[in-house]
Scaffold this motif. Sequence first.
Motif, short mmCIF file in Angstrom:
data_model
loop_
_atom_site.label_atom_id
_atom_site.label_comp_id
_atom_site.label_asym_id
_atom_site.label_seq_id
_atom_site.Cartn_x
_atom_site.Cartn_y
_atom_site.Cartn_z
N GLY A 1 -68.52 98.68 46.40
CA GLY A 1 -69.86 99.21 46.21
C GLY A 1 -70.90 98.17 45.82
N LEU A 2 -70.56 96.90 45.94
CA LEU A 2 -71.54 95.85 45.60
C LEU A 2 -72.58 95.73 46.71
CD1 LEU A 2 -69.10 93.08 44.31
CD2 LEU A 2 -70.38 94.74 42.95
N SER A 3 -73.79 95.38 46.34
CA SER A 3 -74.84 95.20 47.34
C SER A 3 -74.63 93.86 48.05
CB SER A 3 -76.21 95.21 46.68
OG SER A 3 -76.40 94.04 45.89
N PRO A 4 -75.07 93.76 49.32
CA PRO A 4 -74.92 92.48 50.03
C PRO A 4 -75.55 91.30 49.30
CG PRO A 4 -75.44 94.22 51.58
CD PRO A 4 -75.58 94.82 50.21
N GLY A 5 -76.70 91.52 48.65
CA GLY A 5 -77.34 90.43 47.92
C GLY A 5 -76.48 89.90 46.79
N VAL A 6 -75.86 90.81 46.05
CA VAL A 6 -74.97 90.40 44.95
C VAL A 6 -73.75 89.68 45.50
CG1 VAL A 6 -73.41 91.29 43.16
CG2 VAL A 6 -75.74 92.18 43.35
N ILE A 7 -73.23 90.18 46.62
CA ILE A 7 -72.05 89.54 47.23
C ILE A 7 -72.37 88.11 47.65
CG2 ILE A 7 -70.46 89.62 49.19
CD1 ILE A 7 -70.72 92.68 49.10
N VAL A 8 -73.54 87.90 48.26
CA VAL A 8 -73.94 86.56 48.69
C VAL A 8 -74.00 85.61 47.48
CG1 VAL A 8 -75.85 85.20 49.60
CG2 VAL A 8 -75.12 87.28 50.78
N GLN A 9 -74.56 86.09 46.37
CA GLN A 9 -74.61 85.25 45.17
C GLN A 9 -73.22 84.85 44.72
OE1 GLN A 9 -76.91 87.07 42.02
NE2 GLN A 9 -78.59 87.61 43.39
N GLY A 10 -72.28 85.81 44.79
CA GLY A 10 -70.91 85.51 44.42
C GLY A 10 -70.26 84.49 45.34
N LEU A 11 -70.49 84.65 46.64
CA LEU A 11 -69.90 83.73 47.61
C LEU A 11 -70.43 82.31 47.40
CD1 LEU A 11 -69.99 85.80 50.94
CD2 LEU A 11 -68.11 85.55 49.31
N GLU A 12 -71.72 82.20 47.11
CA GLU A 12 -72.32 80.88 46.98
C GLU A 12 -71.89 80.17 45.69
OE1 GLU A 12 -76.33 81.41 49.70
OE2 GLU A 12 -76.56 81.44 47.51
N SER A 13 -71.42 80.92 44.70
CA SER A 13 -70.96 80.31 43.45
C SER A 13 -69.47 80.05 43.45
CB SER A 13 -71.33 81.22 42.27
OG SER A 13 -70.61 82.45 42.34
N CYS A 14 -68.79 80.43 44.54
CA CYS A 14 -67.34 80.25 44.63
C CYS A 14 -67.02 78.81 45.03
CB CYS A 14 -66.75 81.23 45.65
SG CYS A 14 -64.96 81.06 45.85
N LEU A 15 -66.33 78.10 44.15
CA LEU A 15 -65.96 76.72 44.42
C LEU A 15 -64.61 76.67 45.12
CD1 LEU A 15 -67.05 75.12 41.02
CD2 LEU A 15 -68.38 75.36 43.13
N ALA A 16 -64.22 75.50 45.54
CA ALA A 16 -62.98 75.34 46.31
C ALA A 16 -61.77 75.78 45.50
CB ALA A 16 -62.83 73.88 46.74
N VAL A 17 -60.84 76.43 46.19
CA VAL A 17 -59.56 76.80 45.58
C VAL A 17 -58.65 75.57 45.61
CG1 VAL A 17 -57.55 78.30 45.78
CG2 VAL A 17 -59.83 79.18 46.33
N PRO A 18 -58.01 75.23 44.51
CA PRO A 18 -57.11 74.06 44.52
C PRO A 18 -56.08 74.16 45.64
CG PRO A 18 -57.45 74.83 42.27
CD PRO A 18 -58.08 75.85 43.18
N GLY A 19 -55.98 73.10 46.43
CA GLY A 19 -54.99 73.05 47.50
C GLY A 19 -55.41 73.69 48.80
N ARG A 20 -56.64 74.19 48.87
CA ARG A 20 -57.13 74.79 50.12
C ARG A 20 -58.33 73.98 50.62
NH1 ARG A 20 -53.34 77.92 52.47
NH2 ARG A 20 -52.51 79.48 51.04
N PHE A 21 -58.06 73.04 51.48
CA PHE A 21 -59.06 72.08 51.97
C PHE A 21 -59.86 71.56 50.78
CE2 PHE A 21 -62.07 70.18 54.93
CZ PHE A 21 -61.25 69.90 56.01
N GLU A 22 -59.11 71.13 49.76
CA GLU A 22 -59.71 70.68 48.51
C GLU A 22 -60.12 69.21 48.60
OE1 GLU A 22 -58.40 70.14 43.81
OE2 GLU A 22 -56.94 70.76 45.32
N ARG A 23 -61.38 68.96 48.32
CA ARG A 23 -61.89 67.59 48.39
C ARG A 23 -61.49 66.83 47.13
NH1 ARG A 23 -68.01 65.87 50.17
NH2 ARG A 23 -67.74 63.61 50.04
N ILE A 24 -60.94 65.64 47.31
CA ILE A 24 -60.56 64.76 46.20
C ILE A 24 -61.52 63.57 46.21
CG2 ILE A 24 -58.73 63.42 45.12
CD1 ILE A 24 -58.12 66.43 45.38
N ASP A 25 -62.37 63.47 45.19
CA ASP A 25 -63.38 62.42 45.14
C ASP A 25 -63.14 61.54 43.92
OD1 ASP A 25 -65.58 60.82 45.30
OD2 ASP A 25 -67.07 62.42 45.25
N GLU A 26 -62.62 60.35 44.17
CA GLU A 26 -62.41 59.36 43.12
C GLU A 26 -63.26 58.11 43.38
OE1 GLU A 26 -60.77 59.81 40.43
OE2 GLU A 26 -59.93 61.78 40.95
N GLY A 27 -64.37 58.34 44.12
CA GLY A 27 -65.27 57.23 44.41
C GLY A 27 -64.88 56.42 45.63
N GLN A 28 -63.86 56.86 46.39
CA GLN A 28 -63.41 56.12 47.56
C GLN A 28 -64.43 56.28 48.70
OE1 GLN A 28 -62.09 58.98 46.57
NE2 GLN A 28 -61.69 60.31 48.32
#
Length: 231
Positions: free
Chosen positions: A122-149
């Motif tokens: 029952g969430l509104s599409p606008g609220v859902i979009v906000q949630g999607l945009e705040s969702c960061l990468a799940v560990p181990g799922r195309f997870e970016r590793i940045d150590e300055g390389q």
Amino acid sequence: MFTNLTQDHLDHHITMENYFAAKAELFRGQDAPPPRFAVLNADDAWARRIPTIAETEVIWYSPSGQAGDGRRLRAHDVKSGFDGLRFRVEWEGVHYTVRSPLLARVNVANLLAAFGAGLTYGLSPGVIVQGLESCLAVPGRFERIDEGQPFLTVVDYAHTDDALRNTLSSARELNPGRIITVFGCGGDRDRKKRPLMGQAAGELSDYVVLTSDNPRGEEALDIMNDALVGL
């Protein structure tokens, strides 16, 4: 929710049809009431075979933006880059722009599935979009590793040939200079998928390092030789 079905766990299910039948039980309500909602991937052939009853409200989602019958979420104008994803979601004739930090086009499907799940609550599409945009990468799922390389490093849990192909195809869409893949296959699991994983790595990479990945009770070199056939 049903996203897709690929070759996995056949050491237990033996065949893909048996594997699918086990998944389908979730939607029939054999020992429990059937679900009020089913969120299904319209682009997946197995999902289109999912049995649902009239009382179950089905929401289809289409990462490719294909048309179809029923209530459907569609993705349009997908742009994928090192900074994430941007695309439009069409729902009941209205378009919503999603900007996600998640990498790789494959995550468009995951974001649409999450959008559909949000609608069932029952969430509104606008609220859902906000949630999607705040969702960061799940560990181990195309997870970016940045150590300055000075190159992009990604870790993915891909342990089937289909998952490995999706991961490498997603990497290729980022237009890299070349792709170096380090992968292995788990021990005491379905041997038939090992050469398929090797083939996927060989076809979609510029350079492959075949290594060990949790051999369990098997000899690591035996597992690697199974994958080497396809590679």
